[in-house]
Design a protein around this motif. Structure first.
Motif, PDB file in Angstrom:
ATOM      1  N   THR A   1      33.265  49.129  53.579  1.00 40.82           N
ATOM      2  CA  THR A   1      34.566  49.423  54.184  1.00 40.82           C
ATOM      3  C   THR A   1      35.199  48.144  54.709  1.00 40.82           C
ATOM      4  N   PRO A   2      36.468  47.878  54.349  1.00 42.70           N
ATOM      5  CA  PRO A   2      37.124  46.658  54.855  1.00 42.70           C
ATOM      6  C   PRO A   2      37.090  46.634  56.384  1.00 42.70           C
TER       7      PRO A   2
ATOM      8  N   TYR B   1      43.096  33.072  60.532  1.00 41.46           N
ATOM      9  CA  TYR B   1      43.415  34.424  60.975  1.00 41.46           C
ATOM     10  C   TYR B   1      42.235  35.382  60.824  1.00 41.46           C
ATOM     11  N   GLY B   2      41.035  34.830  60.649  1.00 42.24           N
ATOM     12  CA  GLY B   2      39.853  35.677  60.561  1.00 42.24           C
ATOM     13  C   GLY B   2      39.846  36.553  59.333  1.00 42.24           C
ATOM     14  N   ILE B   3      40.249  35.993  58.193  1.00 40.87           N
ATOM     15  CA  ILE B   3      40.377  36.800  56.978  1.00 40.87           C
ATOM     16  C   ILE B   3      39.024  37.329  56.538  1.00 40.87           C
ATOM     17  N   SER B   4      39.022  38.519  55.950  1.00 42.15           N
ATOM     18  CA  SER B   4      37.809  39.130  55.418  1.00 42.15           C
ATOM     19  C   SER B   4      37.801  38.976  53.904  1.00 42.15           C
TER      20      SER B   4
ATOM     21  N   PHE C   1      37.918  41.384  51.914  1.00 42.34           N
ATOM     22  CA  PHE C   1      38.936  42.325  51.433  1.00 42.34           C
ATOM     23  C   PHE C   1      40.324  41.685  51.487  1.00 42.34           C
ATOM     24  N   GLY C   2      40.657  41.068  52.628  1.00 43.53           N
ATOM     25  CA  GLY C   2      41.974  40.454  52.775  1.00 43.53           C
ATOM     26  C   GLY C   2      42.210  39.346  51.772  1.00 43.53           C
ATOM     27  N   LEU C   3      41.185  38.494  51.563  1.00 38.20           N
ATOM     28  CA  LEU C   3      41.327  37.390  50.614  1.00 38.20           C
ATOM     29  C   LEU C   3      41.443  37.916  49.186  1.00 38.20           C
ATOM     30  N   SER C   4      40.692  38.972  48.878  1.00 36.99           N
ATOM     31  CA  SER C   4      40.764  39.537  47.520  1.00 36.99           C
ATOM     32  C   SER C   4      42.160  40.083  47.240  1.00 36.99           C
TER      33      SER C   4
ATOM     34  N   LYS D   1      33.812  40.675  45.814  1.00 38.63           N
ATOM     35  CA  LYS D   1      32.595  39.867  45.645  1.00 38.63           C
ATOM     36  C   LYS D   1      32.958  38.398  45.452  1.00 38.63           C
ATOM     37  N   GLU D   2      33.973  38.145  44.591  1.00 40.02           N
ATOM     38  CA  GLU D   2      34.414  36.773  44.350  1.00 40.02           C
ATOM     39  C   GLU D   2      34.983  36.160  45.627  1.00 40.02           C
ATOM     40  N   ALA D   3      35.769  36.964  46.354  1.00 44.36           N
ATOM     41  CA  ALA D   3      36.367  36.473  47.600  1.00 44.36           C
ATOM     42  C   ALA D   3      35.289  36.149  48.625  1.00 44.36           C
TER      43      ALA D   3
END
Length: 892
Positions: free
Chosen positions: A79-80, A730-733, A735-738, A746-748
């Motif tokens: 879950t993101p 900004y604390g990217i996850s 999910f956010g980067l993908s 997975k790549e992100a």
């Protein structure tokens, strides 16, 4: 008559998260899933009017189903975090609604709902189940209706046994046989390979159940027979997995889920924390005005209030002036009605001295006999202690009074002490400091269409109470600023900045309306050309702005693949159109049409309406007490969001010109300020090296992460590096980067891991700052601006995770905000010291905009970048890129 409403909490929140655009409050908390869930809930409560309500949640990842099949739900991605952090807040909101919720370890929400619907069937009570999962259709009965969401969560399809028969030709319990044969990829239920919904339905129409299909394999042929024969066990197991368990040992009885309605005050408080202002207004959730008079009278009983209503009260006014001459300990409250201070209506003011309070309507301030009061308001050496003095100064200036001498603003101080408070009201600050209750403005004036200035006695009493509250708050807040180490931040930066902002806003920026009008005509011409091209490609004329008509053209006439359907037709939202762009040349034209239409209506026509006739300028208003990070927020109009990615959007800046002939617009923009702050705070050698040697940080990142030379860095590598550079801030996850890069999670995730391996200082900083936050309960910027993190040690994983990400990014974002504010204070001082005619006009994110006379241009070209670069000493150089021209467009 009883009616139960049972909601699948995880399913609805998940759908709301992906259906709603990204949404956060000023504290940085993601709220889109909560907002979508809440709007659906309100709609259903109103429509269904249930007597009992329960929201069921999954208690964890492991259920009894995993005992027989460990891969159950194994294909699901994690879950993101942007969604998971919303669940605890959603549960708090349900408590504010007075709605029961339940979860039980080892079981899913479906099982809880299945158990309750079984009880409803047995009792003969109507039940209404809300879910995003069609597995629930097996629960439908004469008493149980299943509402399955579509188009996100805004609409539902209703399923009764009759509706299921009509759509599938099945009875409700055969849904589990359907899942047994076709499987369910979302739950990793295998089913039978090669059997989809169409084939599964055909088999069930002929044989009735999975077991019957298996008993009659000899009637089947070819590959289908072979697949089912080879996967008998999968079919029976899949049916078992899809079967909702309806014997959950519930600890919550029917009476415990009775719904008595919500408490308006509790719900309003929860909505305010989430900043759901539209929902507060929609439900008319204000403070209870019923006991307003009693509260006000009790609070004012000990005050000695004097009213000045006309020249007959000149002696009372003289007494006030005499008291102000002998003591600086006053509390000034000026009532300016309306959010926009440039248009606010001044209705009255009150001044509290040490022993007495004086109140008067604003009309009296302009009377000849009140000249000494006007003089006091305009004297810089006469300190005034007030509330929201930024707004007050602007409102008074437009009224003809040059307000000076602002010495302390309790709203601004309270904001520094708790920047996550969504709305710093005087009554709220008063409550927080433990002073006597102060009636809120809504309880006195009403709100919205019911707003009304009360009778004179009530108004004067209210103003007097607020002035006295200010007087009492000043020493309390001054002491708190000292205790928390933020006195310097307040007195050396935030308070003087407030005065600087008011001066900039009152001055305004000149707008060449004919330039905007010409741009409007150009946009109209482009829109006409686009419309003609669209009609030609469509082979007919239609209303491009109508989603219904557009959907019919795209999906019926042109035969494009439909992605989503709504109750009124096909979805044509931006996400759908962007996915369709490769299929037909009409799609990019429609997307461009929408962009230009928004530019025309929102920015060209919108800005023209904001030009003040008497000045020929727009006068924005910078909110200083909104963002938890310390950033300024521009309103009326918002000049920080003029779109500049499109050339047509950049053209809007041509209309912003100097107010004097022969002058220039000069703009200076900090270069990658947040990354420079990160390099300093994290003490990361790789990152520092890039900035010290004036390298392109994104190219440097790509070189290090991908292990290539500068010459080998291509545009995609640099774009990925740029996304993760700014995302880290900004604390990217994953999910956010993908989502940003259009790659898999997975790549992100691997890219983020590789980044942290290269920039070890950044990785260490992230670990250290979280440990520090757990110890202190807050994080701080380099200038000691604090942000408290109440959930940093929470036992709930999602709440704690959000607090940890906030701990990582707040010192960076907050320090960047502090730096440009410091630069503004230093720049204002530099202009005054040198007695320059040049004026600071705007702050737009990391950019400062000036208007400059020709004879000062060469000096300002050196002075502005120099002052900005020297705002705060870091281990890496601060850099401001400077440009100038005849208008704002040319200065960029």
């Amino acid at each position: 008559m009883e009616k139960w409403m049972l909601i699948d909490g995880n399913s609805i929140a998940y759908r709301a998260f992906f259906a709603m655009p990204p949404l956060t409050n000023s504290a940085g908390q993601h709220t889109n899933a909560i907002f979508g869930f809440t709007t659906m809930l309100l709609k259903l409560l109103e429509q269904e009017k249930p007597t009992h309500v329960l929201v069921a949640f999954d208690a964890g990842k492991i259920t009894f189903r995993h005992e027989g099949y460990t891969e159950y739900k194994g294909g699901r991605q994690k879950t993101p975090p942007e969604l998971s952090e919303q669940f605890p807040v959603l549960k708090e909101l349900l408590n504010a609604f007075g709605i029961s919720q339940y979860e039980l370890s080892g079981y899913e929400a479906d099982d809880i709902i299945g158990t309750l619907t079984k009880a409803a069937d047995e009792k003969g009570v109507p039940a209404f189940v809300v879910t995003g999962d069609k597995d629930m259709l097996q629960l439908a009965s004469d008493k149980v209706t299943i509402a399955v969401t579509r188009k996100g969560v805004s609409e539902v399809d209703l399923y009764t046994p009759e509706a299921i028969q009509e759509k599938y030709g099945l009875v409700p319990m055969q849904i589990i046989d359907l899942k047994g044969l076709m499987g369910d990829t979302s739950d990793n239920i295998p089913g039978v390979p090669g059997v989809g919904e169409k084939t599964a339905l055909k088999l069930l129409h002929e044989h009735g159940s999975v077991e019957s299909v298996l008993d009659n394999l000899d009637t089947l042929k070819g590959k289908l027979k072979e697949n089912i024969e080879n996967h008998k066990d999968d079919a029976t197991m899949s049916k078992r997995l899809a079967t909702i368990f309806r014997e959950v040992p519930m600890e919550k009885g029917v009476e415990e889920i009775r719904y008595e309605g919500y408490d308006g005050k509790k719900l309003a408080e929860a909505f305010r924390k989430l900043e759901f202002k539209s929902l507060i207004d929609r439900l008319e959730l204000g403070d209870d005005a019923g006991d307003m008079e009693e509260q006000a009278q009790a609070a004012a009983a000990d005050l000695n209030i004097h009213v000045i209503e006309s020249d007959k009260d000149a002696a009372v006014l003289d007494k006030l002036i005499e008291l102000l001459g002998h003591s600086d300990k006053n509390g000034l409250y000026v009532e300016a009605i309306g959010e926009n201070p440039h248009q606010a209506k001044l209705i009255g003011l009150a001044i509290a001295t040490e022993h007495e309070v004086f109140a008067l309507p604003y009309s009296v301030v302009k009377e000849p006999f009140a000249a000494k009061l006007r003089d006091w308001l305009e004297q810089a050496d006469k300190p005034k202690y007030g509330f929201d003095q930024h707004k007050v100064e602007l409102a008074l200036r437009w009224s003809g009074i040059n307000f000076e001498g602002a010495a302390f603003d309790v709203q601004l101080a309270a904001y520094l002490l708790d920047p996550t408070e969504a709305s710093q009201t005087l009554s709220g600050i008063n409550d927080k400091q433990g002073l006597a209750a102060l009636p809120s403005d809504e309880s006195v004036y009403g709100k919205g269409a019911r707003f009304k200035v009360p009778e004179a006695e009530t108004l004067y009493r209210h103003l007097a109470l607020k002035a006295e509250a200010v007087r009492q708050l000043v020493p309390l807040l001054t002491e708190e600023l000292s205790k928390t180490g933020m006195s310097k931040l307040y007195f050396d930066m935030e308070h003087p900045l407030s005065r600087i902002l008011a001066g900039m806003e009152f001055l305004g920026i000149k707008v060449k309306t004919e330039e905007l009008e010409a741009l409007g005509r150009n946009l109209e011409s482009q829109l006409t050309t686009i419309i003609s091209s669209v009609y030609k490609l469509a082979g007919t004329e239609f209303n491009i702005g109508s989603p219904k008509q557009l959907g019919e053209i795209l999906f019926e006439k042109l035969g494009l693949p439909a992605k989503k359907k709504t109750k009124t037709g096909y979805s044509t939202d931006a996400e759908v159109l962007e996915e369709l762009a490769p299929y037909h040349e009409i799609i990019p034209l429609i997307l461009h049409f929408r962009q230009l239409s928004k530019l025309q209506s929102t920015y060209v026509e919108g800005l023209l309406k904001e030009v003040r006739k008497e000045t020929g300028k727009v006068h924005t208003y910078y909110r200083q007490t909104i963002a938890a990070t310390g950033r300024l927020s521009s309103q009326f109009p918002n000049l920080q969001n003029i779109p500049i990615r499109l050339e047509e959007g950049r053209q809007i800046r041509k209309a912003f010109v100097p107010s004097e002939p022969g002058w220039s617009i000069l703009a200076a923009d900090y270069s990658q300020i947040e990354l420079r702050v990160l390099a300093h705070i994290a003490d990361d050698e790789n990152m520092k090296e890039a900035f010290i040697n004036d390298m392109d940080i994104h190219t440097k990142t790509a070189m290090d992460v991908f292990g290539v030379s500068a010459e080998e860095v291509d545009s995609n590598m640099r774009r990925s590096a740029k996304a993760v550079n700014f995302g880290i801030v900004y604390g990217i996850s994953d999910f956010g980067l993908s989502q940003n890069l259009g790659i898999t999670r997975k790549e992100a995730g691997k890219f983020i891991d590789d980044y942290k391996e290269v920039f070890k200082g950044v990785r260490q900083y992230m670990s250290d700052i979280v440990k520090q936050a757990r110890q202190d309960g807050y994080v701080a910027t380099l200038l000691e601006r604090r942000r408290y993190l109440n959930d940093i040690n929470a036992s709930n994983f999602n709440l704690r995770s959000f607090a940890e990400r906030t701990a990582m990014n707040t010192p960076i974002q907050g320090t960047a905000a502090d730096i440009i504010k410091l630069a503004m204070v230093h720049m204002d001082a530099a202009l005054r010291e040198r007695k320059l005619k040049s004026r600071m006009l705007l702050q737009v994110h990391d950019e400062l905009v000036f208007e400059v006379p020709a004879d000062e241009l060469e000096l300002m070209k050196t002075l502005v970048p120099e002052v900005m670069a020297g705002a705060l000493k870091l281990d890496v150089p601060l850099k401001a890129d400077m440009s100038f021209g005849d208008n704002w467009y040319e200065a960029k």
